[in-house]
Motif scaffolding. Structure first.
Motif, PDB file in Angstrom:
ATOM      1  N   ARG A   1       0.801  -1.222   0.000  1.00  5.94           N
ATOM      2  CA  ARG A   1       0.000   0.000   0.000  1.00  5.94           C
ATOM      3  C   ARG A   1       0.835   1.274   0.000  1.00  5.94           C
ATOM      4  NH1 ARG A   1      -4.622  -2.051   4.370  1.00  5.94           N
ATOM      5  NH2 ARG A   1      -5.841  -3.259   2.855  1.00  5.94           N
TER       6      ARG A   1
ATOM      7  N   GLU B   1     -15.552  -4.457   9.848  1.00  2.58           N
ATOM      8  CA  GLU B   1     -16.269  -3.540   8.983  1.00  2.58           C
ATOM      9  C   GLU B   1     -17.697  -4.006   8.786  1.00  2.58           C
ATOM     10  OE1 GLU B   1     -14.226  -2.991   5.351  1.00  2.58           O
ATOM     11  OE2 GLU B   1     -12.412  -2.195   6.273  1.00  2.58           O
TER      12      GLU B   1
ATOM     13  N   ARG C   1      -6.689   5.974   6.851  1.00  7.81           N
ATOM     14  CA  ARG C   1      -7.429   6.105   5.605  1.00  7.81           C
ATOM     15  C   ARG C   1      -7.017   7.386   4.897  1.00  7.81           C
ATOM     16  NH1 ARG C   1     -11.277   2.473   4.885  1.00  7.81           N
ATOM     17  NH2 ARG C   1     -12.084   1.276   6.644  1.00  7.81           N
TER      18      ARG C   1
ATOM     19  N   CYS D   1       0.684   7.952   3.575  1.00  8.02           N
ATOM     20  CA  CYS D   1      -0.763   7.924   3.338  1.00  8.02           C
ATOM     21  C   CYS D   1      -1.371   9.306   3.493  1.00  8.02           C
ATOM     22  CB  CYS D   1      -1.430   6.961   4.317  1.00  8.02           C
ATOM     23  SG  CYS D   1      -0.954   5.238   4.152  1.00  8.02           S
ATOM     24  N   TRP D   2      -0.917  10.053   4.495  1.00  6.30           N
ATOM     25  CA  TRP D   2      -1.485  11.367   4.782  1.00  6.30           C
ATOM     26  C   TRP D   2      -0.944  12.477   3.893  1.00  6.30           C
ATOM     27  CZ3 TRP D   2      -1.241  10.801  10.828  1.00  6.30           C
ATOM     28  CH2 TRP D   2      -2.484  10.318  11.294  1.00  6.30           C
TER      29      TRP D   2
ATOM     30  N   SER E   1     -17.570   0.549   5.950  1.00  6.47           N
ATOM     31  CA  SER E   1     -17.129   1.529   6.929  1.00  6.47           C
ATOM     32  C   SER E   1     -16.781   0.840   8.227  1.00  6.47           C
ATOM     33  CB  SER E   1     -18.242   2.566   7.178  1.00  6.47           C
ATOM     34  OG  SER E   1     -19.386   1.936   7.712  1.00  6.47           O
TER      35      SER E   1
ATOM     36  N   HIS F   1      -1.801  -0.345  11.729  1.00  5.22           N
ATOM     37  CA  HIS F   1      -3.003   0.401  11.356  1.00  5.22           C
ATOM     38  C   HIS F   1      -2.619   1.626  10.527  1.00  5.22           C
ATOM     39  CE1 HIS F   1      -6.222  -1.570  13.875  1.00  5.22           C
ATOM     40  NE2 HIS F   1      -5.111  -2.211  14.191  1.00  5.22           N
TER      41      HIS F   1
ATOM     42  N   GLU G   1     -10.758   5.586  11.563  1.00  7.63           N
ATOM     43  CA  GLU G   1     -10.139   6.089  10.347  1.00  7.63           C
ATOM     44  C   GLU G   1      -8.847   5.341   9.993  1.00  7.63           C
ATOM     45  OE1 GLU G   1     -11.168   8.110   8.166  1.00  7.63           O
ATOM     46  OE2 GLU G   1     -12.622   9.504   9.022  1.00  7.63           O
ATOM     47  N   THR G   2      -8.697   4.120  10.520  1.00 12.55           N
ATOM     48  CA  THR G   2      -7.569   3.289  10.116  1.00 12.55           C
ATOM     49  C   THR G   2      -8.098   2.038   9.411  1.00 12.55           C
ATOM     50  OG1 THR G   2      -7.516   2.226  12.303  1.00 12.55           O
ATOM     51  CG2 THR G   2      -6.029   4.089  11.946  1.00 12.55           C
ATOM     52  N   VAL G   3      -7.218   1.389   8.650  1.00 18.61           N
ATOM     53  CA  VAL G   3      -7.630   0.263   7.819  1.00 18.61           C
ATOM     54  C   VAL G   3      -7.514  -1.043   8.597  1.00 18.61           C
ATOM     55  CG1 VAL G   3      -7.213  -0.992   5.672  1.00 18.61           C
ATOM     56  CG2 VAL G   3      -6.886   1.503   5.760  1.00 18.61           C
TER      57      VAL G   3
ATOM     58  N   ASP H   1      -8.894  -7.181   6.376  1.00 13.78           N
ATOM     59  CA  ASP H   1     -10.087  -7.237   5.524  1.00 13.78           C
ATOM     60  C   ASP H   1     -10.522  -8.642   5.145  1.00 13.78           C
ATOM     61  OD1 ASP H   1      -8.039  -7.890   3.866  1.00 13.78           O
ATOM     62  OD2 ASP H   1      -8.330  -6.242   2.440  1.00 13.78           O
TER      63      ASP H   1
ATOM     64  N   SER I   1      -7.820  11.160   6.000  1.00 16.75           N
ATOM     65  CA  SER I   1      -8.312  11.171   7.379  1.00 16.75           C
ATOM     66  C   SER I   1      -7.633  12.205   8.259  1.00 16.75           C
ATOM     67  CB  SER I   1      -8.152   9.780   8.009  1.00 16.75           C
ATOM     68  OG  SER I   1      -6.789   9.385   8.038  1.00 16.75           O
TER      69      SER I   1
END
Length: 280
Positions: A101, A268, A245, A149-150, A273, A242, A222-224, A227, A248
């Motif tokens: 990612r 989720e 997102r 990411c941010w 969400s 973590h 707000e973290t992934v 999944d 975020s």
């Protein structure tokens, strides 16, 4: 809400901590320290006391070891013959996901000196009764990957690392990253000039600040999350980094859903969400 970020090292002298208070659409960096906080050495007792006062804590350290490695060292006979592939012993599933990612590969907890830090972290998590998947008080984070990411626009090329010690270019890089974070957070986020100087002059302080921001992101969902059932099972053993997102960082000053102590639960709903539950 109070969040605590810990840039954990094997020894107190290189450990940094940041505490942020969040309320009414604003936030204040209450404390920031490297090696010491308010004159007290950042030993395990001091870290535990700080995290117990938090609604959510984020720690920059591996929360576990690769499941194949755990099975291998627990076996009386080494299960891998000569010439066999050893990559699965070096990296956790979450390490591979982070690399996919962000293109930033976390250090190997089994082959790198970060193992010393991981052992210290394991003792802290056990004392806090904190699950390795981040569903409790503490969550595992990786500030370097989170910054990508941010602030993706600041990682579009091979720039100077902010980790380099005693280097003017690295200090300028940290100042650039701090400016990017504060611009996204907005005027409601307050840091003192001394705290800004500390972040500029220490990558450990910058990481501790990012950890405290990530604790807020986790508390807001707000973290992934893992999944898949397989990833959720592995996260309980190996830990789970973590990542925040996308976008975020600009939502951290928003009120938490339900209450201001909502925390990331780790699953989720059908819409994708993140659900939330009380942090403690």
């Amino acid at each position: 809400m109070r969040t605590v970020g810990v840039d954990l090292a094997s020894q107190p002298a290189k450990t940094a901590i940041c505490t942020i208070e969040w309320a009414g659409g604003a936030a204040n960096v209450e404390a920031l320290g490297l090696g010491r906080l308010n004159g007290r050495i950042l030993d395990d007792r001091e870290l535990l006391a700080a995290m117990r006062l938090a609604d959510k804590a984020a720690i920059d350290a591996p929360f576990g070891w690769p499941a194949p490695f755990i099975r291998a060292v627990a076996s009386t006979d080494w299960p891998y013959p000569p010439g066999s592939e050893r990559a699965q012993l070096e990296r956790r599933t979450t390490d591979i996901v982070v690399y996919q990612r962000t293109t930033k590969l976390p250090l190997s907890v089994t082959t790198d000196r970060i193992a010393y830090c991981a052992m210290r972290c394991a003792a802290l998590l056990t004392t806090l009764s904190a699950p390795r998947d981040g569903s409790g008080l503490a969550v595992e984070v990786y500030p370097d990957a989170a910054l990508r990411c941010w602030l993706p626009e600041l990682f579009v090329d091979n720039r100077q690392s902010y980790k380099t010690k005693s280097n003017l270019a690295a200090r300028a890089r940290r100042e650039q990253l701090l400016h990017g974070l504060l611009s996204e957070l907005g005027a409601g986020f307050v840091m003192s000039e001394q705290q800004r100087d500390d972040v500029t002059h220490s990558d450990d302080c910058l990481d501790a600040l990012v950890c405290a921001l990530l604790a807020r992101a986790a508390a807001l969902g707000e973290t992934v999350a893992p999944d898949s059932p397989e990833h959720r099972d592995l996260a309980a053993i190996e830990g789970w980094i973590h990542l925040p997102r996308a976008g975020s960082i600009g939502r951290l000053l928003s009120p938490a859903r339900g209450s201001d102590t909502a925390a990331f639960r780790g699953d989720e709903d059908s819409t994708g969400s993140l659900a939330s539950a009380p942090s403690r």
